[in-house]
Design an enzyme around this catalytic site. Structure first.
Site, mmCIF file in Angstrom:
data_model
loop_
_atom_site.group_PDB
_atom_site.id
_atom_site.type_symbol
_atom_site.label_atom_id
_atom_site.label_comp_id
_atom_site.label_asym_id
_atom_site.label_seq_id
_atom_site.Cartn_x
_atom_site.Cartn_y
_atom_site.Cartn_z
ATOM 1 N N THR A 1 2.135 -31.422 -81.257
ATOM 2 C CA THR A 1 1.939 -30.137 -81.934
ATOM 3 C C THR A 1 3.119 -29.776 -82.830
ATOM 4 O O THR A 1 2.948 -29.180 -83.901
ATOM 5 C CB THR A 1 1.723 -29.028 -80.881
ATOM 6 O OG1 THR A 1 0.538 -29.346 -80.158
ATOM 7 C CG2 THR A 1 1.560 -27.675 -81.513
ATOM 8 N N SER B 1 -0.771 -36.451 -78.490
ATOM 9 C CA SER B 1 -0.444 -37.201 -77.279
ATOM 10 C C SER B 1 -1.671 -37.519 -76.422
ATOM 11 O O SER B 1 -1.603 -38.360 -75.532
ATOM 12 C CB SER B 1 0.635 -36.487 -76.465
ATOM 13 O OG SER B 1 0.093 -35.422 -75.734
#
Lengths: 162, 162, 162, 162
Positions: A11, A53
């Protein structure tokens, strides 16, 4: 000696594509963030991948571990998506690397104005200078040993294991 | 135990008064900054004063020292104007307080959008958890012992003594 | 008389959900934006829907038209996703509504810090006060008649028809 | 034909000097603001001065008027400190220049993150395209004739004369 910073995406580095209306990765904002923080620490930044991820594979984690082992640095920060940060920490711990490794990330992209990223980066840079050898997660102003942390997906908060 | 945060003002908390066109202090932004950073650390925030550190008097420094001594906390952060941060650190060190005290600040006000404040706060929160007892300055991503730091006024950067 | 502002969603009002990592709609930022702009115009804001304009159906457009016809206001702004702004303008024009209607939007969400939204809103608020009756698109600092505009999807720029 | 933008300084362009802790003028942010707004209007930007409008002299106002008269453009925006915007408008009106001249400014510097500047610039760019010849002040989302406006210094709001 310099602090090594490995970029893996997450992010932290997501941006908004104004043509498609989707979130995407372009390039890391780490140098810009360190400049904003007036950091004068000696750092070597290297981008290993730029992914969410949730998309990170075992092969990706081996690559990260390999890079941590091979580099000459004793102090390493890894920027990482929060969803599987703990899994990567466990893989790294399994390698018994004799270095201080701090994994950090962000809940809100840096480019979105009201991000926790700059705060997390500040804390990770401090933890990597002061914690003994080991693998840690730095989130929410805290540090956690790799084997005593999980991400509460309801709240988005990192906590010690119950 | 909670971390004590003492607010003394400084650039950190300066705002722009749109009626007078001057910079001024209203109230601290620390709670807002910790919320933005998604900090889950247990903190007790107390405002001692709201001043430019060039206006800080010996009496003000005694008050800060007194508060550091008296409070029950072992880990203390002090937000402070950068211009006389080092002087306050010396006064505190002279009191032989058996606690970890980290003084931090900002070069750009938090409200001005591109501030180093959030990065510095993240690093100070990490240093106060990990450094041994003593008095420190945390700026530019680094920590300095109170007796080995000065602010280079030409560059605005904190450096070790030559 | 007050200016009517109808909210339909679009990039203007997209936010980042830190739990899911997705963009989503919560509520409109229009009141916050007008406050930031120190607007003292008399406005009546009403949210009609909160959707991506690619999801907008003919029924949705009829609803918007109905609201424009029925309301007592002579000057109307509609915030709208950029992708189908021109289609909605054409539907409204087909109703021969005797009012000044200005449709505007943004390429970057307001909450993402570096948005064009505040600039576009400022220009739309000005155009709605000064343009004669008709249906217009206000983007890129310009105004376009409803029947002489298209969005260049390669560049994200609104242009006159060739 | 292009829109002429004359820069005179004012809060719009104030910055924070992190070395001195003072507000100062460096260079105009207008090109950056127009880029952020994705403006595709054809503009010619020229900086005439970079001052606080409380420091503006009769000679400065003559210079501004001279530039408005001499330039080939029929549509002119002037960015200006809010404190004496109305005085400059009166000087310009006294010259009977046969052009549309819109004076605008900001209550909060653009660089301070939560500025009204981008909104005001958007509205000024729209007003200059749509208003007939004359001298106007554009603030608070509204336009005012030069001879029917004052700045309420208690509230910071521009109002019609009582």
């Amino acid at each position: 000696m310099a602090i090594r910073i490995f970029i893996t995406g997450g992010t932290f580095d997501k941006e908004y594509d104004e043509i498609t209306g989707q979130l995407f990765f372009k390039e890391t904002h780490l140098p810009e963030m360190l400049k904003l923080g007036r950091s004068k620490l000696n750092v070597d930044i290297r981008t290993l991948m730029m992914i969410d991820s949730l998309q990170m594979t075992p092969t990706d984690r081996e690559l990260i571990a390999e890079q941590c082992i091979r580099c000459e640095h004793n102090r390493i920060i890894i920027t990482h998506g929060t969803d599987t940060m703990v899994e990567t920490a466990a893989v790294l711990a399994g390698k018994n690397i004799n270095k201080t490794i701090v994994i950090t990330g962000a809940m809100i992209p840096y480019k979105f104005g009201s991000s926790d990223g700059l705060f997390n980066l500040g804390s990770a840079m401090a933890f990597v200078q002061t914690l003994p050898k080991g693998v840690y997660v730095a989130m929410n102003g805290r540090w956690f040993n790799w084997n005593n942390v999980w991400k509460n997906r309801q709240t988005g908060i990192f906590e010690e294991l119950p």
